[in-house]
Design an enzyme around this catalytic site. Structure first.
Site, mmCIF file in Angstrom:
data_model
loop_
_atom_site.group_PDB
_atom_site.id
_atom_site.type_symbol
_atom_site.label_atom_id
_atom_site.label_comp_id
_atom_site.label_asym_id
_atom_site.label_seq_id
_atom_site.Cartn_x
_atom_site.Cartn_y
_atom_site.Cartn_z
ATOM 1 N N CYS A 387 1.075 -1.280 0.363
ATOM 2 C CA CYS A 387 0.514 -0.109 0.040
ATOM 3 C C CYS A 387 0.888 0.997 -0.163
ATOM 4 O O CYS A 387 1.490 1.076 -0.308
ATOM 5 C CB CYS A 387 -0.941 0.076 1.253
ATOM 6 N N HIS A 550 -4.948 6.220 7.959
ATOM 7 C CA HIS A 550 -3.194 6.207 8.198
ATOM 8 C C HIS A 550 -2.222 6.715 7.431
ATOM 9 O O HIS A 550 -3.047 7.680 6.298
ATOM 10 C CB HIS A 550 -2.624 5.005 8.328
#
Length: 634
Positions: A387, A550
């Site tokens: 990611c 995040h």
């Protein structure tokens, strides 16, 4: 790699980039074509008022969304916005549809803001990030718009004028069929979007305004050359190619999906001669019978072609003859090639993979899996889930995939990483669909699998089925993680689980989670803006009504200690059209958070568990759901 091969690869990448600006916006081209075909004076239902939409669509909407897409490819949504602003300048500075100008200014806008952000990285005072982001994008966009208005627009306008004059000369000299020498090979290299929408369509629009129709709309969209190749395979092909060709012919002819015949040409590159011959014959017929279309045939199907044919018998006769002549000539040449070639048909599956790699298509295990040649499933030792930052969604996805790999009895090492740090020995890379192009650039020799729902994706099972069917996998070293306490430890504390929260927007929810990470000493305050930026670049929605905001990779240095906060939102909050009822705010340092994140992933992969967590009336009840799920799956 030879010089010729190197040039070919570069052309393919360039074609892929241009394609990525056009294909996502194809619905807008279809809408414009339909409105044109229906409401202009020569349309099916002439309507003076509704026809006024035609010019704004082609002059403003289409170039701006192309410019936005070009900027977004380079630098996400932020690059897309600057690219769209810059494109507006090139539009206003000319009187012709600025598709080619949009293909220039969109990526230039994205590149400019990307370089600016890189230059000020870490230099902006905390609290001023949003102010700087907004003003920098606005100022740079305005500057680029002015440059486009004064410089780029007139240049592109002049180039378009020269090209238009060249096309006019070809028509008058009877040489327009020669365009097939560039158009048909360009399709296989995916340069047809630049030729068709960047050059032919703007000129065709001007011709349609003056004459009511244009042959240029039909040059690239003609399904005849490809149909001839597929029909030849249906009669004279062998094996899987012969069996699949009739179905492919139907999809191509009536659905307008030209890419479906590209693998058949890649199996026998000499067949490009057949499509060129078919294209030339079709154009010659079109010129002779004075055919043409009132708007673009998007997609390039026989039905779409009929929809934008002028309402006259001669026009229908000319256009239909164009398609059938092109089909007949292409079929004849293809049949001759297939019947005289003793080498066999080649491998259709390998040709399809090659074509998908060239086009940069979204990868999945179900037939659109791209990789370098020579991949051997029996030699798989490492799968990397990647990611943007490598500490949130990839960690959860890797946890679930690791569990499935273990249950399948496959000795394969599964780990996670940032997309910019994919290890060189990764053999299979799993990413969010938007990240696949970046992952492919980082690991060009790996298989690439795209997923959208990290918690419940069929691609996981498809991947494991493919690996297990191919045979025993070579064993790999087991993954080592530092054990951590699930609750009452340093990473997830009971006081960091928040019940019955309400938010109006996803940004409020993300900022709440971020502030709790700050309050607990996990991150510096500037990390919050990184969480907002991460979600803007790519949604942190994971599926099953949960999100895991995040920070970006750029704010990793703002993490002091690994920490997780859980926010329950019973009434849900909207994340890009998805309802989210559980938010897991994450800060990761040295992978010490992965064990807890793995347990959360296991629990949230079952929607029943998610429902119980959402209905939990206390922190203890919510955590008990996770503990029970982990115990049942251990």
């Amino acid at each position: 790699m030879s010089g010729g091969s190197s040039i070919k690869v570069k052309v393919q990448k360039f074609g892929n980039f241009l394609s990525s600006m056009i294909l996502p916006n194809m619905p807008a081209f279809i809408a414009w074509g339909l409105i044109t075909a229906l409401f202009i004076p020569t349309g099916w239902w002439p309507n003076k008022e509704l026809a006024t939409m035609v010019d704004p669509l082609v002059k403003y909407l289409l170039p701006i969304i192309i410019g936005y897409s070009g900027g977004k490819i380079v630098f996400g949504h932020r690059g897309g916005v600057v690219g769209a602003i810059a494109t507006a300048g090139v539009i206003v500075g000319t009187d012709i549809p600025m598709f080619l100008g949009a293909m220039i200014m969109g990526p230039l806008g994205g590149y400019t803001i990307k370089k600016f952000d890189k230059s000020i990285e870490g230099k902006v005072k905390t609290g001023f990030e949003m102010l700087v982001d907004n003003f920098s994008a606005g100022i740079l966009g305005a500057v680029l718009a002015v440059i486009a208005f004064l410089g780029i627009g007139p240049v592109v306008d002049a180039v378009s004028g020269v090209l238009a004059a060249g096309v006019e000369w070809l028509v008058n000299a009877g040489l327009l069929p020669l365009a097939s020498l560039f158009i048909e090979p360009g399709k296989v290299l995916f340069l047809n979007n630049a030729i068709n929408h960047g050059v032919l369509t703007p000129i065709a629009v001007e011709q349609a305004r003056e004459y009511g129709k244009s042959m240029l709309f039909f040059l690239e969209a003609n399904p005849g050359p490809g149909l001839g190749v597929l029909l030849a395979y249906s009669f004279f092909g062998k094996g899987n190619a012969k069996k699949s060709a009739p179905g492919a012919a139907i999809i191509h002819f009536f659905g307008g999906i030209h890419e479906i015949y590209f693998p058949y040409i890649l199996m026998k590159p000499l067949l490009i001669v057949a499509t060129i011959a078919g294209g030339m014959s079709g154009i010659f017929t079109l010129v002779t019978l004075k055919g043409g279309l009132v708007g673009p045939a998007s997609p390039g199907s026989f039905i779409a072609m009929l929809a934008v044919t002028p309402k006259s018998f001669s026009s229908f006769a000319a256009n239909i003859a164009d398609v059938f002549v092109a089909t007949a000539v292409s079929f004849a040449v293809s049949s001759l090639i297939l019947k005289t070639d003793k080498a066999g048909n080649g491998n259709l599956e390998e040709a399809t993979k090659k074509m998908e790699g060239m086009k940069g298509k979204k990868s999945s295990v179900s037939g659109v899996l791209t990789n370098a040649e020579g991949f051997d499933p029996q030699a798989v030792k490492k799968i990397v889930f990647a990611c943007d930052a490598g500490m949130g969604s990839s960690a959860m996805g890797a946890s679930l995939l690791r569990k499935k790999v273990k249950a399948a009895g496959l000795d394969v090492y599964v780990t996670n990483a940032a997309v910019s740090s994919i290890p060189s020995d990764a053999q299979i890379v799993v990413t969010q669909s938007e990240l696949t192009p970046r992952a492919r650039d980082k690991a060009p020799n790996a298989y690439h699998v795209s997923v959208d729902n990290f918690l419940s994706s069929p691609e996981y099972d498809l991947l494991l089925n493919q690996l297990s069917k191919e045979g025993k996998i070579e064993p790999a070293a087991p993954e080592k993680t530092k054990p951590t306490a699930f609750v009452n430890g340093d990473i997830l504390r009971k006081e960091n689980v928040f019940i019955n929260q309400t938010f109006k927007t996803k940004e409020e929810a993300i900022r709440f989670a971020g502030q709790k990470l700050v309050d607990s000493g996990y991150v510096k305050p500037s990390y919050i803006e990184g969480m907002i930026a991460r979600d803007k670049m790519m949604s942190t929605y994971m599926g099953n009504e949960i999100a895991i905001p995040h920070g970006t990779e750029e704010v990793k240095q703002e993490v002091l200690n690994s920490g997780i906060v859980i926010v329950q939102i019973p009434n849900s909050v909207d994340f890009d059209g998805n309802k989210v009822r559980l938010v897991f705010g994450i800060a990761g340092k040295n992978n010490s958070h992965l064990e807890i994140l793995s347990k959360i992933a296991v629990a949230c992969s079952d929607v029943i568990n998610v429902g119980e967590m959402v209905r939990a009336q206390s922190v203890d009840n919510l955590l008990a759901v996770i503990n029970d799920a982990v115990a049942q799956n251990s």
